[in-house]
Design a protein around this motif. Sequence first.
Motif, PDB file in Angstrom:
ATOM      1  N   ILE A 164       0.833  -1.197   0.000  1.00 44.03           N
ATOM      2  CA  ILE A 164       0.000   0.000   0.000  1.00 44.03           C
ATOM      3  C   ILE A 164       0.871   1.253   0.000  1.00 44.03           C
ATOM      4  O   ILE A 164       0.675   2.172  -0.793  1.00 44.03           O
ATOM      5  CB  ILE A 164      -0.924   0.043   1.238  1.00 44.03           C
ATOM      6  CG1 ILE A 164      -1.857  -1.152   1.271  1.00 44.03           C
ATOM      7  CG2 ILE A 164      -1.724   1.344   1.261  1.00 44.03           C
ATOM      8  CD1 ILE A 164      -2.731  -1.204   2.520  1.00 44.03           C
ATOM      9  N   LEU A 165       1.842   1.288   0.899  1.00 40.30           N
ATOM     10  CA  LEU A 165       2.651   2.493   1.091  1.00 40.30           C
ATOM     11  C   LEU A 165       3.670   2.685  -0.025  1.00 40.30           C
ATOM     12  O   LEU A 165       3.830   3.784  -0.547  1.00 40.30           O
ATOM     13  CB  LEU A 165       3.365   2.426   2.443  1.00 40.30           C
ATOM     14  CG  LEU A 165       2.457   2.358   3.675  1.00 40.30           C
ATOM     15  CD1 LEU A 165       3.284   2.060   4.919  1.00 40.30           C
ATOM     16  CD2 LEU A 165       1.678   3.651   3.838  1.00 40.30           C
ATOM     17  N   GLY A 166       4.352   1.621  -0.385  1.00 38.80           N
ATOM     18  CA  GLY A 166       5.426   1.735  -1.368  1.00 38.80           C
ATOM     19  C   GLY A 166       6.703   2.224  -0.712  1.00 38.80           C
ATOM     20  O   GLY A 166       6.678   2.937   0.296  1.00 38.80           O
ATOM     21  N   GLY A 190      10.142   2.583  -8.941  1.00 40.73           N
ATOM     22  CA  GLY A 190       9.371   1.397  -9.285  1.00 40.73           C
ATOM     23  C   GLY A 190       8.210   1.126  -8.343  1.00 40.73           C
ATOM     24  O   GLY A 190       7.472   0.168  -8.527  1.00 40.73           O
ATOM     25  N   SER A 191       8.055   1.973  -7.339  1.00 40.61           N
ATOM     26  CA  SER A 191       7.017   1.748  -6.340  1.00 40.61           C
ATOM     27  C   SER A 191       5.657   2.175  -6.872  1.00 40.61           C
ATOM     28  O   SER A 191       5.518   3.217  -7.504  1.00 40.61           O
ATOM     29  CB  SER A 191       7.349   2.536  -5.071  1.00 40.61           C
ATOM     30  OG  SER A 191       6.248   2.577  -4.202  1.00 40.61           O
ATOM     31  N   GLY A 192       4.642   1.377  -6.567  1.00 37.31           N
ATOM     32  CA  GLY A 192       3.293   1.726  -7.000  1.00 37.31           C
ATOM     33  C   GLY A 192       2.396   2.156  -5.861  1.00 37.31           C
ATOM     34  O   GLY A 192       1.187   2.247  -6.031  1.00 37.31           O
ATOM     35  N   GLY A 193       2.993   2.423  -4.669  1.00 41.14           N
ATOM     36  CA  GLY A 193       2.201   2.710  -3.491  1.00 41.14           C
ATOM     37  C   GLY A 193       1.808   4.173  -3.337  1.00 41.14           C
ATOM     38  O   GLY A 193       2.017   5.014  -4.217  1.00 41.14           O
ATOM     39  N   LEU A 194       1.241   4.466  -2.177  1.00 44.51           N
ATOM     40  CA  LEU A 194       0.714   5.792  -1.889  1.00 44.51           C
ATOM     41  C   LEU A 194       1.795   6.854  -1.842  1.00 44.51           C
ATOM     42  O   LEU A 194       1.544   8.021  -2.177  1.00 44.51           O
ATOM     43  CB  LEU A 194      -0.036   5.763  -0.551  1.00 44.51           C
ATOM     44  CG  LEU A 194      -1.251   4.840  -0.477  1.00 44.51           C
ATOM     45  CD1 LEU A 194      -1.771   4.757   0.954  1.00 44.51           C
ATOM     46  CD2 LEU A 194      -2.359   5.331  -1.403  1.00 44.51           C
ATOM     47  N   ARG A 196       4.212   7.287  -3.728  1.00 46.32           N
ATOM     48  CA  ARG A 196       4.423   7.797  -5.084  1.00 46.32           C
ATOM     49  C   ARG A 196       3.134   8.381  -5.672  1.00 46.32           C
ATOM     50  O   ARG A 196       3.157   9.427  -6.320  1.00 46.32           O
ATOM     51  CB  ARG A 196       4.955   6.683  -5.986  1.00 46.32           C
ATOM     52  CG  ARG A 196       5.349   7.202  -7.363  1.00 46.32           C
ATOM     53  CD  ARG A 196       5.978   6.117  -8.194  1.00 46.32           C
ATOM     54  NE  ARG A 196       6.271   6.574  -9.543  1.00 46.32           N
ATOM     55  CZ  ARG A 196       6.530   5.775 -10.556  1.00 46.32           C
ATOM     56  NH1 ARG A 196       6.565   4.475 -10.372  1.00 46.32           N
ATOM     57  NH2 ARG A 196       6.781   6.260 -11.747  1.00 46.32           N
ATOM     58  N   PHE A 197       2.009   7.702  -5.435  1.00 43.40           N
ATOM     59  CA  PHE A 197       0.743   8.166  -6.007  1.00 43.40           C
ATOM     60  C   PHE A 197       0.395   9.564  -5.502  1.00 43.40           C
ATOM     61  O   PHE A 197      -0.085  10.421  -6.251  1.00 43.40           O
ATOM     62  CB  PHE A 197      -0.376   7.171  -5.659  1.00 43.40           C
ATOM     63  CG  PHE A 197      -1.637   7.367  -6.445  1.00 43.40           C
ATOM     64  CD1 PHE A 197      -1.862   6.643  -7.598  1.00 43.40           C
ATOM     65  CD2 PHE A 197      -2.607   8.279  -6.038  1.00 43.40           C
ATOM     66  CE1 PHE A 197      -3.021   6.806  -8.345  1.00 43.40           C
ATOM     67  CE2 PHE A 197      -3.773   8.466  -6.778  1.00 43.40           C
ATOM     68  CZ  PHE A 197      -3.980   7.725  -7.929  1.00 43.40           C
ATOM     69  N   LEU A 413      -0.736   2.598  -8.104  1.00 47.07           N
ATOM     70  CA  LEU A 413      -0.228   2.407  -9.461  1.00 47.07           C
ATOM     71  C   LEU A 413      -0.118   0.915  -9.780  1.00 47.07           C
ATOM     72  O   LEU A 413      -0.077   0.078  -8.883  1.00 47.07           O
ATOM     73  CB  LEU A 413       1.137   3.072  -9.614  1.00 47.07           C
ATOM     74  CG  LEU A 413       1.173   4.584  -9.383  1.00 47.07           C
ATOM     75  CD1 LEU A 413       2.612   5.088  -9.446  1.00 47.07           C
ATOM     76  CD2 LEU A 413       0.322   5.312 -10.409  1.00 47.07           C
ATOM     77  N   TYR A 414      -0.059   0.622 -11.065  1.00 46.38           N
ATOM     78  CA  TYR A 414       0.213  -0.724 -11.589  1.00 46.38           C
ATOM     79  C   TYR A 414      -0.917  -1.728 -11.342  1.00 46.38           C
ATOM     80  O   TYR A 414      -0.683  -2.928 -11.243  1.00 46.38           O
ATOM     81  CB  TYR A 414       1.529  -1.280 -11.029  1.00 46.38           C
ATOM     82  CG  TYR A 414       2.697  -0.356 -11.212  1.00 46.38           C
ATOM     83  CD1 TYR A 414       2.976   0.214 -12.453  1.00 46.38           C
ATOM     84  CD2 TYR A 414       3.517  -0.017 -10.135  1.00 46.38           C
ATOM     85  CE1 TYR A 414       4.047   1.082 -12.624  1.00 46.38           C
ATOM     86  CE2 TYR A 414       4.589   0.848 -10.298  1.00 46.38           C
ATOM     87  CZ  TYR A 414       4.853   1.399 -11.544  1.00 46.38           C
ATOM     88  OH  TYR A 414       5.898   2.258 -11.696  1.00 46.38           O
TER      89      TYR A 414
END
Length: 580
Positions: A164-166, A190-194, A196-197, A413-414
Motif C-alpha cells: 500500500i505504502l510503497g 518502481g514503487s506503486g504505493g501511496l 508515489r501516487f 499504481l500498476y
Amino acid sequence: MYSNKRTISIAIVFMLFFLVFVKFFYLQVIQYETFKDRAINKVVRVLPIEAPRGNILDRSSLNIVVNSKVYDLQVVPYDVNNHFNYKLLNYYVPFDTSEIKEKIKFLNKNTISRKFKPLSIKNKIDQDVIFKIEEQRNHFPGLVVREVFIRDYFYDSNMHMAHILGATKIERYSSENPIFDKIYLNPSRGSGGLERFYNNLLSGINGKEYRLFDAMGMDRGLYMDGIYSQKKPISGANLNLTIDIHLQTYIYDLIKDVVGTVICSNPKNGELLAYVNSPTIDIKKILKGISQSELDSLNSLNGPFLNRAINVYEPGSVIKLPVAIMLLELGVDPYKTYNCDGAYEFKSENQRPKKCWKEGGHGDVNLIDAIVESCNIYFYHSVIDNYNRFYRKKWYSWMDTLGFGKLTGIDLLYEKKAVLSHDMSKSKMLNMVIGQEMRVTPLQVIQMINIIANDGFMFSPHINKDYNSDVRKISLNKKKLNLIKSSMKDAVYLDWGTAKRARLKNSDVMVMGKTGTAQQSGGKSPHAWYAGYMEYKEKKDMVSIVVMLENGGKGGELATDIARKIFNKIIELNTLNGYY
C-alpha cells in the motif's frame, strides 16, 4: 639644468612608488582583518531547504508513517591529519579503513578542489551511534556528520502495508562545491504505493535561505541584512487513510504463513478498511540498506514483491454471482431446475463429460441452489441452452457493467487489467462460466460484492480517506438482486451451503458469502476464494471481504475460516471504536 630635472623626475616617481607601497602595506597588513571580512561578505547565494514529507495516518488518525533521522558519515580529506583515529571510528562504524586512507591520500596529493569535498564513509547511521562518535569528536579531525530524513513506521506497517505504502529512498546529488550537495527523500521509481501516487501532496513546498560565502566557497552563515528574505519550507500535507490499522495488523498475523491476499471494504462508499498481501517485503529494511544475501533470501519466497490484490487470477465459482445477475436480469426463470448427477454428458461421444465438484451430484437444482451449493452442472446446462441467446452476445457487456475487464480506479499504481474476450466459443464459455480460463483481480471481486451489498451502487475502491470516489448506479432489479443476496445468505446458514464455515454465532449480524475453487494445472492445489459481506441487522452497516489464497485448496475451507475470523474481529473493533 637637464640633470636637475632628471633628478626631480626620478624622485617624484620614487615617491609615488613609496606611497603605493605604504598604502598596500596599510591595506594588506594593518587593515587585514577589516578588509578580509569585507571580502568574504561579498557573495550571497541561495540554498534550497527540503520540505519534510507529510505523515500518513490511519482512519482513526493514528500515525502509521512519520519522518525520522539517520546520519551520513563523511570526511573532508584536506582536514584529515595524522591524529585521525581510524581504529576508534571503525569500532563504532565498521568500514574499510585501508580504502578510505588510500582515497584521502590520493585526493590530497593529486587534486586541487576535490580534496575539499566530503568523502563518504558510511550512510544511514542510527542516532545512538552518532552520539557516541560525537563524544569522541576530537579524535576525528575532518569528520562531517550530515543529517538525513527517512521514513519511520509504526504498527509494523513497513511489513503488512508495504504494497500500500510503497518504498522510499534517499537520493543524493553531489556538486563540486559540497555546500550545494542535496539529499532528498523520494518515493522509489518502481514503487506503486501511496508514497508515489500522492507524492505531490506529501512533498510540500521547499524553502530557501540566503547564505554568505567567501571565494573559496566556505559558508559564512546566514545573510541577515534584509535585502533578501529567507523562505521557510512548508511541510507536506498529511495523508489520512481509510485503513483500520488494528484490523490490518490482525489480518496480517492471520495470513502471514500462507500465500494470498485479503481485502476488506465498506460497500457504502468504497473505502478499503484492510488490504493485506502475503508474503511481503520490509520497506524499512530496503530503505536503510539490504545485503545481497538478504535480497536473495527474500527472492526465494513466493513473490513477495507482487501486489496480489491487484494481480489477476482465475476466480473459480465466485464468478457464478455475476453470471447469475446477468441471467436474472435477462429474464431466466430462477426456479427452473436441471438435474445434477455429478457429470454433464455431451451428445457427442468424442466430447468428454464435464464434472461437478460433488461426485454424487446435487440432484435437481435451480439457480438459487446452484449458488448455495456451487453446482457446476446447472451452469453447464445454462450455457448449452442459452449460448446464442445470452452468453455469446451479452456476456461481455454484463461482465464489463459489473466491473470486470477494466480497472477499478484505485489510488495505487500498476493495477492489472483483467482482459475479457468479446466473442467466446461455446466450449470456452463452458469453462468461463465456472471461473476457469478467465482472469479477474481480487479488487474487482470485492467491487462486485459491494455492488450486490449496496443495491447496485458502485463506488471506486480507494485508500485515501479524503478521496472523492466516483459513484455509478447500475440499473438492477431489486427483487432479483435480493434473490442473489438470499442465495449468498443460504450458502452460509444452510448446512449444505459451501460457505457454511463463515457462519457467526452473533445474532445481530447476518453474513452472506460465495466460495470459489479455481483449478490449477501441473498438479498444483487450486486457488481458494471467499467473497461476501456482513451486515448488522438493525444499523445496516456493512463490511465486505474477499479472501484469495494461492493454491489454498477448496474455497469452503481455509479461506472461509479466515473470513469468519475477520468478521468476528470487525465486530470486536466496531464494539470498541464505533462502526465504519
